[in-house]
Design an enzyme around this catalytic site. Structure first.
Site, short mmCIF file in Angstrom:
data_model
loop_
_atom_site.label_atom_id
_atom_site.label_comp_id
_atom_site.label_asym_id
_atom_site.label_seq_id
_atom_site.Cartn_x
_atom_site.Cartn_y
_atom_site.Cartn_z
N TYR A 175 0.82 -1.24 0.11
CA TYR A 175 0.15 0.22 0.11
C TYR A 175 0.94 1.19 -0.05
O TYR A 175 1.59 1.35 0.93
CB TYR A 175 -0.92 0.03 1.44
CG TYR A 175 -1.89 -1.00 1.46
CD1 TYR A 175 -2.12 -1.99 0.43
CD2 TYR A 175 -2.38 -1.08 2.71
CE1 TYR A 175 -3.07 -2.90 0.41
CE2 TYR A 175 -3.61 -2.25 2.72
CZ TYR A 175 -3.59 -3.04 1.75
OH TYR A 175 -4.82 -4.26 1.79
N HIS A 183 -13.69 2.70 8.65
CA HIS A 183 -13.42 3.63 7.49
C HIS A 183 -14.22 3.40 6.14
O HIS A 183 -14.49 2.27 6.26
CB HIS A 183 -11.80 3.95 7.17
CG HIS A 183 -11.21 2.83 6.67
ND1 HIS A 183 -11.24 2.53 5.33
CD2 HIS A 183 -10.28 1.78 7.30
CE1 HIS A 183 -10.54 1.31 5.03
NE2 HIS A 183 -10.11 0.96 6.22
N CYS A 217 -9.32 -4.11 9.17
CA CYS A 217 -10.14 -2.93 9.08
C CYS A 217 -11.64 -3.31 9.06
O CYS A 217 -11.86 -4.07 8.56
CB CYS A 217 -9.64 -1.74 8.39
SG CYS A 217 -8.25 -1.02 8.83
#
Length: 382
Positions: free
Chosen positions: A292, A311, A329
């Site tokens: 990433y 998120h 996440c």
């Protein structure tokens, strides 16, 4: 006849020179008696290494104090007050490290005579001082899972002495809780259960002058007054692919989610009770380990320093609500992420279940991962 008269005259003269047996013998003058009153002070004159938190006390026996003055090296008088009967006086403020103080006291005894006392003493000079901070800060409004943290810039050797100086007051009701040393430089207080909504909290860390051992002393007192907000708890059961939001125990929102990958425990969204740590309108998720670079996501709510966030991830929209494909996440659609972001407070609990992995105690905030009995045992006063 003349001889008789002369003899009688001589006897009369002799009698006139003799002492009168009825008259008292003369005595020496008597000096004035000493005053009955006596003034004493603690610390005594010439005392050394006096603790800075020790109250200086002046007392009088058999009389009343008229004036007392304790003066610092700059010539300023230290604040103090008399007892109602004026038989004693004590300081009402702390002293300074490594300073010489002078005192002068005057009084009047029950015999009406004046007495006085004067002297000097010196306070302790620490080898070092340790500074502390408190979080949450004044006027903060936080979620029902928020712990209180007292952090020291160096580890205090005597943790019990430090902990004894800490106090938590709550209103309108008393809340059960305990301190626990989660690091050598950090002691946290958390309630046994989540805070009652809208609780007012006052933290007093009366650490100035506390002896920490090894010649170290507390540098300053610190306090904080903050409030608990509404009760909001997020629950994620990872196999369900959804994130539910509860207010006062009632579900108020449900958002489709894609959570950490089920097959890889290293990429699970780990089980455990976490809290909202930060709210970032745009979060940076760059992670070279997984390829990433320059990855930014909107409406990012951090729930651990282990790498977990809630998120938006529109790039993963095809899996949201259907499959767990993230690296840990909780992925939401943008509108849902914004709605949740706007509702969140720092300190809101986030309860995660259903994963293969447990959240490690490596995040900055892992208080709710510790069972209550174990938490209590982490107090230095147990």
């Amino acid at each position: 006849m003349r001889r008789v008269v002369a003899l009688l005259t001589g006897l009369a003269l002799l009698a006139g020179c003799s002492a009168d047996p009825a008259s008292p013998a003369p005595t020496a003058p008597v000096p004035d008696a000493k005053p009955v009153a006596k003034i004493t002070a603690d610390p005594a004159p010439a005392a050394k290494n006096v603790e800075v938190t020790k109250a200086v006390t002046v007392r009088i026996a058999d009389g009343e104090l008229d004036t007392v003055a304790l003066t610092n090296p700059q010539g300023k008088q230290v604040e103090g007050e008399f007892a109602a009967d004026r038989r004693s006086w004590h300081t009402t403020e702390d002293l300074g490290f490594g300073k010489s103080y002078s005192y002068a006291a005057k009084g009047t005894g029950t015999d009406g005579k004046p007495v006085q006392l004067a002297g000097k003493f010196t306070t302790v000079s620490p080898a070092s001082t340790i500074r502390a901070t408190v979080n949450p800060v004044d006027d903060a409004v936080v979620g029902v899972g928020m712990p209180i943290s007292v952090k020291f810039d160096r580890p205090p050797a005597d943790r019990a002495a430090a902990e004894k100086a800490l106090a938590v007051e709550t209103s309108p009701t008393e809340v059960e809780g305990s301190w626990a040393w989660i690091k050598p430089t950090q002691v946290d207080w958390r309630p046994k259960q989540y805070w009652p909504a809208h609780t007012k909290v006052k933290v007093s860390a009366n650490l100035y002058g506390v002896k920490y051992g090894d010649g170290a002393y507390g540098k300053a007192d610190v306090t904080s007054e903050f409030a608990i907000g509404r009760n909001q708890v997020v629950k994620v059961h990872t196999p369900d692919h959804e994130m539910n939001v509860y207010r006062d125990g009632a579900k108020v929102a449900s958002y489709p989610s894609s959570n950490g990958r089920d097959a890889d425990p290293n990429l699970n969204t780990p089980n455990g009770t976490l809290i909202v740590m930060t709210r970032e309108p745009v979060g940076d998720f760059s992670n070279p380990r997984y390829g990433y670079t320059n990855v930014k996501k909107k409406w990012s709510v951090r729930i651990s320093n282990h790498g977990e966030y809630i998120h938006e991830n529109e790039e993963n929209a095809a899996n949201i609500g259907k499959a767990n494909t993230s690296h840990g996440c909780v992925n939401l659609r943008e509108d849902d992420a914004k709605a949740y972001f706007d509702s969140a407070l720092i300190g809101d609990p986030v309860e995660i279940t259903g994963s293969k992995a447990k959240m490690p105690r490596t995040s900055d905030v892992f208080d709710w991962l510790i069972p209550w009995s174990e938490w209590q045992a982490m107090s230095a006063l147990r």
